[in-house]
Design an enzyme around this catalytic site. Structure first.
Site, PDB file in Angstrom:
ATOM      1  N   TYR A 150      31.448  20.000  16.707  1.00 52.26           N
ATOM      2  CA  TYR A 150      30.602  20.618  15.487  1.00 52.26           C
ATOM      3  C   TYR A 150      29.343  21.014  16.495  1.00 52.26           C
ATOM      4  CZ  TYR A 150      27.357  20.040  11.766  1.00 52.26           C
ATOM      5  OH  TYR A 150      26.460  20.656  10.575  1.00 52.26           O
ATOM      6  N   ASP A 245      26.320  21.881  24.606  1.00 51.11           N
ATOM      7  CA  ASP A 245      25.844  22.064  23.091  1.00 51.11           C
ATOM      8  C   ASP A 245      25.844  20.149  23.151  1.00 51.11           C
ATOM      9  OD1 ASP A 245      24.729  20.576  20.254  1.00 51.11           O
ATOM     10  OD2 ASP A 245      25.629  22.000  19.368  1.00 51.11           O
ATOM     11  N   LYS A 273      18.065  16.231  17.308  1.00 54.66           N
ATOM     12  CA  LYS A 273      18.166  15.074  18.091  1.00 54.66           C
ATOM     13  C   LYS A 273      17.023  14.104  18.779  1.00 54.66           C
ATOM     14  CE  LYS A 273      22.321  14.895  15.079  1.00 54.66           C
ATOM     15  NZ  LYS A 273      23.543  16.221  15.622  1.00 54.66           N
TER      16      LYS A 273
HETATM   17  C1  LIG Z   1      23.684  17.523  14.432  1.00 53.65           C
HETATM   18  C2  LIG Z   1      24.397  18.337  16.106  1.00 53.65           C
HETATM   19  C3  LIG Z   1      24.317  19.364  15.302  1.00 53.65           C
HETATM   20  C4  LIG Z   1      23.453  20.297  14.262  1.00 53.65           C
HETATM   21  O1  LIG Z   1      21.798  19.919  13.885  1.00 53.65           O
HETATM   22  P1  LIG Z   1      21.329  20.490  12.979  1.00 53.65           P
HETATM   23  O2  LIG Z   1      19.884  19.387  13.427  1.00 53.65           O
HETATM   24  O3  LIG Z   1      21.815  18.934  12.105  1.00 53.65           O
HETATM   25  O4  LIG Z   1      21.435  21.126  12.227  1.00 53.65           O
HETATM   26  C5  LIG Z   1      24.849  20.635  16.184  1.00 53.65           C
HETATM   27  N1  LIG Z   1      25.664  20.369  16.816  1.00 53.65           N
HETATM   28  C6  LIG Z   1      25.642  18.806  17.295  1.00 53.65           C
HETATM   29  C7  LIG Z   1      26.760  18.312  18.792  1.00 53.65           C
HETATM   30  C8  LIG Z   1      24.982  18.589  16.326  1.00 53.65           C
HETATM   31  O5  LIG Z   1      25.591  16.628  16.687  1.00 53.65           O
END
Ligand SMILES: *Cc1c(COP(=O)(O)O)cnc(C)c1O
Length: 432
Positions: A150, A245, A273
Site C-alpha cells: 500500500y 516507501d 507516520k
Molecule cells: C500509511 C501509509 C501510506 C499513506 O500514508 P497516509 O499518511 O495515510 O497518506 C503510504 N505508504 C505506506 C507504506 C503506509 O503505511
C-alpha cells in the site's frame, strides 16, 4: 470490568449514528469503521501512554497506535511540551522556518540514502511526489509496484494485478480511470523470476520500482534479503530508480529504517507516520541530483500550503530526538521479542503464526507465514476478525482488520504485554 463481560458502548453507538448522518460511514478513513470486524467503532475521548479511553469510559491497551506514528505512545510529555510551546508562537507562517531545517538535517544525518528531503502533510502526498520526481528525472513513465503493498491513495498506485501474475494494473477503486493505472505494472512479491522477466520486457521504460520497506499493510510480509538486493541491482542495471516507501518503517525499524535493515541505498525514500510525532507529516527524499529536479530548482512541480508546518515539525523533531541514542529502539525490540516468544509458546499446537520485526507484529491464523499477498489465507483473516470484538471487551485494542499489523510503543510495559499475551491466548484458544 469483569473478564469476558461486554462493555458499555452506548455513547459510541450514539455518536456513530450521528456521524453516519454527516460523514460517509461515520469515519474519515475506512478501516476505522470496524466494517471487517463488526460492532460499533469506539469513539476515543483521550489517550495516555499505551492506553485509549473511549467516550463510555472504557480503557484499552492500544496495539493499533494510530496505525504506526505513536512510537512513544500517546501524549508523550516531552512532545506535548514542545508542541505547546510552538503553538503559542503561531501555528503556520507560510514562510521558511528553522525547525524545518532542523528536522530535515536530522533525517539527512541519519538516513544514508537521503541527501535532500522535502516535507508534505501525509504519506500519500509523499509517495505521489516521489513518483512524480522519479518520472521527471528519468523521463520515463512506467512504475512497478507489488501486489499487497500500500502506498497511500493516489490514483495511479491504486492498482491491482490484472488477470495473470504480472500485469499492467487495473484500478482497485472506482473513480480511478483505467488510463491512470495503465502505466503501473503490478508484480507479486517474493518472485525473482517474474521480476527479471518484467525488466527484460519493459526495463528501459521503467521510471521506478516502488516497494514498502517491509510490506506491512497487508499482513507483515517480510522479504528475503536476496530479493531486495536483486531489486536494487536490476533497477540500477536498467537505469530505473528504486523508491523505498518507508512511511511505516522509517524511524520504526531504527534510525536507518528498512534501507539500513537490508543494507541497501534506495534512490528515493518516502516517510510519514513516525517522523511527524503524531502530527500529519510526510516527506520524500533521496539523491540530491534527483531532488534538485523539484521546483523552484527544476521543472518538477510540487507544493503545499501547510507543508513543513511548524507545529508538526516540532512534534516530529521532539520525537526523533528522543529516539536518537537508540535506547528506545533497543528496549522496544527486546520487549517485542519477549512478547512474541511468550505468544508463540502459549499458542503452540494452535494454527497461528506471529510475524514480527522491530516493534511491529502480526497475528497470522495459518500454518505458514506468508511472504506474498496471495499466500495470505482468507479463513485466517476471518478467524482474526472474529477474535477482535471479544478482545476489545477484554480491553485489548487490536487493529480492526486481520490484514493490519500491530505496533508496540515505548509506553507499553512488560507487565501490560504479559497480560495482553494471556488474554489473546485465552481468546484464540476459545472456540466460538
Ligand atoms: C500509511 C501509509 C501510506 C499513506 O500514508 P497516509 O499518511 O495515510 O497518506 C503510504 N505508504 C505506506 C507504506 C503506509 O503505511
Amino acid at each position: 470490568m469483569k473478564e469476558g463481560g461486554t462493555m458499555k458502548t452506548s455513547k459510541s453507538e450514539k455518536l456513530m449514528e450521528l456521524s453516519q448522518a454527516v460523514i460517509p460511514g461515520g469515519v474519515n478513513s475506512p478501516v476505522r469503521s470496524f466494517k471487517a470486524v463488526g460492532g460499533v467503532p469506539r469513539f476515543v475521548e483521550r489517550a495516555e501512554g499505551a492506553y485509549l479511553f473511549d467516550v463510555d469510559g472504557n480503557r484499552y491497551l492500544d496495539f493499533c497506535c494510530s496505525w504506526g506514528p505513536l512510537i512513544l505512545g500517546h501524549a508523550d510529555a516531552d512532545v506535548v511540551r514542545a508542541v505547546k510551546e510552538q503553538v503559542g508562537k503561531g501555528m503556520t507562517y507560510g514562510t521558511a522556518t528553522e525547525i524545518e531545517y532542523r528536522l530535515a538535517d536530522f533525517i539527512v544525518s541519519n538516513v544514508a540514502a537521503v541527501e535532500k528531503i522535502r516535507f508534505v502533510s501525509s504519506g500519500t502526498e509523499a509517495v505521489m511526489s516521489a513518483v512524480r520526481v522519479a518520472r521527471g528525472f528519468t523521463g520515463r513513465e512506467l512504475i512497478v509496484k507489488f501486489e499487497g503493498c500500500y502506498h497511500g491513495h493516489c490514483d495511479h498506485l491504486l492498482a491491482k494485478a490484472g488477470s495473470g501474475l504480472a500485469t499492467f494494473g487495473q484500478p482497485s477503486s472506482v473513480g480511478v480511470p483505467g488510463a491512470t493505472t495503465s502505466n503501473t505494472f503490478v508484480l507479486p512479491l517474493d518472485n525473482e523470476q517474474l521480476l527479471e522477466e518484467c525488466f527484460k520486457q519493459h526495463g528501459d521504460k521503467v521510471a521506478a520500482v516502488i516497494i514498502e520497506g517491509v510490506p506491512a499493510n497487508n499482513g507483515l510480509l517480510i522479504q528475503r534479503q536476496e530479493y531486495i538486493r536483486m531489486l536494487r541491482s536490476l533497477t540500477e542495471k536498467y537505469g530505473a530508480l528504486l523508491i523505498f516507501d518507508e512511511v511505516i518503517t522509517g524511524f520504526r525499524l531504527g534510525l536507518g529504517g528498512a534501507a539500513a535493515y537490508y543494507g541497501i541505498e534506495p534512490d528515493l525514500i518516502t516517510f510519514g507516520k513516525v517522523i511527524g510525532g503524531s502530527m500529519p507529516v510526510g516527506a520524500f527524499g533521496g539523491r540530491a541530483d534527483i531532488m534538485e529536479m523539484l521546483s523552484p530548482l527544476g521543472p518538477v512541480y510540487q507544493a503545499g500550503t501547510l507543508s513543513g508546518n511548524p507545529v508538526a515539525m516540532t512534534a516530529g523533531l521532539a520525537t526523533l530526538r528522543k529516539l536518537s541514542d537508540g535506547q528506545i529502539y533497543r528496549r522496544l525490540e527486546e520487549m517485542t521479542a519477549r512478547f512474541v516468544a511468550d505468544l508463540k509458546q502459549r499458542l503452540e499446537n494452535v494454527p497461528v503464526r506471529v510475524a514480527s520485526i522491530a516493534s511491529i507484529f502480526w497475528l497470522a491464523f495459518q500454518q505458514e507465514l506468508p511472504r506474498s499477498a496471495d499466500r495470505i489465507e482468507r479463513p485466517g483473516i476471518e478467524t482474526y476478525n472474529s477474535k477482535h470484538r471479544p478482545l476489545l471487551d477484554e480491553g485489548i485494542y487490536l487493529p480492526p482488520s486481520g490484514y493490519e499489523v500491530c505496533f508496540i510503543s515505548a509506553a507499553h510495559t512488560e507487565e501490560m504485554l504479559a497480560e495482553a499475551a494471556r488474554k489473546i491466548t485465552n481468546e484464540v484458544r476459545r472456540r466460538r
